[in-house]
Design a protein around this motif. Structure first.
Motif, PDB file in Angstrom:
ATOM      1  N   TRP A  71      77.549  61.422  80.509  1.00  0.00           N
ATOM      2  CA  TRP A  71      77.533  60.042  80.956  1.00  0.00           C
ATOM      3  C   TRP A  71      76.485  59.854  82.049  1.00  0.00           C
ATOM      4  O   TRP A  71      75.895  60.818  82.532  1.00  0.00           O
ATOM      5  CB  TRP A  71      78.917  59.633  81.459  1.00  0.00           C
ATOM      6  N   TRP A  74      74.111  54.482  85.177  1.00  0.00           N
ATOM      7  CA  TRP A  74      73.398  53.318  84.679  1.00  0.00           C
ATOM      8  C   TRP A  74      73.845  52.896  83.279  1.00  0.00           C
ATOM      9  O   TRP A  74      73.424  51.875  82.760  1.00  0.00           O
ATOM     10  CB  TRP A  74      71.887  53.571  84.692  1.00  0.00           C
ATOM     11  N   CYS A  75      74.718  53.682  82.656  1.00  0.00           N
ATOM     12  CA  CYS A  75      75.204  53.429  81.291  1.00  0.00           C
ATOM     13  C   CYS A  75      76.516  52.651  81.366  1.00  0.00           C
ATOM     14  O   CYS A  75      77.550  53.202  81.737  1.00  0.00           O
ATOM     15  CB  CYS A  75      75.382  54.770  80.582  1.00  0.00           C
ATOM     16  N   SER A  76      76.488  51.380  80.992  1.00  0.00           N
ATOM     17  CA  SER A  76      77.678  50.536  81.088  1.00  0.00           C
ATOM     18  C   SER A  76      78.860  51.060  80.257  1.00  0.00           C
ATOM     19  O   SER A  76      79.976  51.139  80.771  1.00  0.00           O
ATOM     20  CB  SER A  76      77.330  49.107  80.677  1.00  0.00           C
ATOM     21  N   PRO A  77      78.673  51.435  78.984  1.00  0.00           N
ATOM     22  CA  PRO A  77      79.810  51.977  78.231  1.00  0.00           C
ATOM     23  C   PRO A  77      80.362  53.259  78.861  1.00  0.00           C
ATOM     24  O   PRO A  77      81.566  53.514  78.801  1.00  0.00           O
ATOM     25  CB  PRO A  77      79.239  52.248  76.838  1.00  0.00           C
ATOM     26  N   CYS A  78      79.469  54.051  79.456  1.00  0.00           N
ATOM     27  CA  CYS A  78      79.914  55.280  80.129  1.00  0.00           C
ATOM     28  C   CYS A  78      80.854  54.935  81.276  1.00  0.00           C
ATOM     29  O   CYS A  78      81.915  55.550  81.442  1.00  0.00           O
ATOM     30  CB  CYS A  78      78.723  56.053  80.701  1.00  0.00           C
ATOM     31  N   ARG A  79      80.443  53.974  82.080  1.00  0.00           N
ATOM     32  CA  ARG A  79      81.243  53.577  83.241  1.00  0.00           C
ATOM     33  C   ARG A  79      82.599  53.033  82.800  1.00  0.00           C
ATOM     34  O   ARG A  79      83.612  53.284  83.440  1.00  0.00           O
ATOM     35  CB  ARG A  79      80.486  52.532  84.059  1.00  0.00           C
ATOM     36  N   GLU A  80      82.612  52.300  81.690  1.00  0.00           N
ATOM     37  CA  GLU A  80      83.855  51.704  81.205  1.00  0.00           C
ATOM     38  C   GLU A  80      84.861  52.756  80.746  1.00  0.00           C
ATOM     39  O   GLU A  80      86.061  52.559  80.890  1.00  0.00           O
ATOM     40  CB  GLU A  80      83.562  50.723  80.073  1.00  0.00           C
ATOM     41  N   ASP A 162      81.282  55.009  73.261  1.00  0.00           N
ATOM     42  CA  ASP A 162      82.463  55.065  74.127  1.00  0.00           C
ATOM     43  C   ASP A 162      83.734  55.019  73.295  1.00  0.00           C
ATOM     44  O   ASP A 162      83.709  54.705  72.112  1.00  0.00           O
ATOM     45  CB  ASP A 162      82.433  53.937  75.155  1.00  0.00           C
TER      46      ASP A 162
END
Length: 181
Positions: A71, A74-80, A162
């Motif tokens: 992850w 800066w990766c939005s799906p990663c953060r989610e 994700d």
């Protein structure tokens, strides 16, 4: 040496009794994206680091099933998906299973620490792959990528994108994989 030979034999024997096709048939919800390989695949021995700079490799997790998530901040799906991975580790983590999340490339440690605090991520250590040594050798070309390792330290499945890792479907599937060895 005898212990290593026995451990390798038991690991191979366990996978020989496993049924990747049956696991593929069990996939529901986001787990439909988790694709089991017909045969286990070797993984890289490249090192990664914790927040203090201690070196690790995937071999350090031998003897348990490991869900390795690559992850980046800066990766939005990663953060989610990070809170779900944390919840999964909190529920299933232990002697038989562990979630390993690796921040890939340039992720400032203070920013990761803030992210963890902001999202109450308590059960996952901060692990870093700053030079992409491990992720490159494991053909991680996009994020997030999650791979499932067997107790022998081999990749048995991969999910691109994700997922709701704390869902009932994910936990049921992972428990079935662990029960099969």
């Amino acid at each position: 040496m005898k212990f290593l030979t026995l451990a390798l034999y038991l690991g191979l024997a366990s996978f020989a009794n496993a049924d990747p096709a049956a696991w593929n048939a069990m996939r529901e919800g986001d787990m439909r994206k988790l694709n089991f390989h017909a045969e286990p695949r070797p993984v890289s021995d490249a090192v990664f680091f914790d927040a203090d700079g201690t070196e690790y490799s995937l071999a350090d997790y031998a003897g348990k099933h490991v869900l390795v998530n690559f992850w980046a901040l800066w990766c939005s799906p990663c953060r989610e998906e990070m809170p779900a991975l944390d919840a999964l580790q909190g529920e299933l983590g232990g002697d038989e299973f562990e979630v390993v999340t690796l921040a890939v490339w340039r992720n400032a440690l203070p920013a990761i620490e803030s992210f963890y605090a902001e999202h109450d991520i308590d059960d996952l250590p901060i692990l870093l792959d700053p030079d992409r040594a491990l992720s490159s050798q494991m053909a991680v070309a996009a994020l997030p990528i999650t791979v499932l390792l067997n107790p022998a330290g081999e990749e048995i499945a991969r999910l691109t994108g994700d997922a709701k890792w704390d869902s009932d479907e994910a936990k049921q599937l992972l428990r079935a994989v662990m029960a099969d060895g």
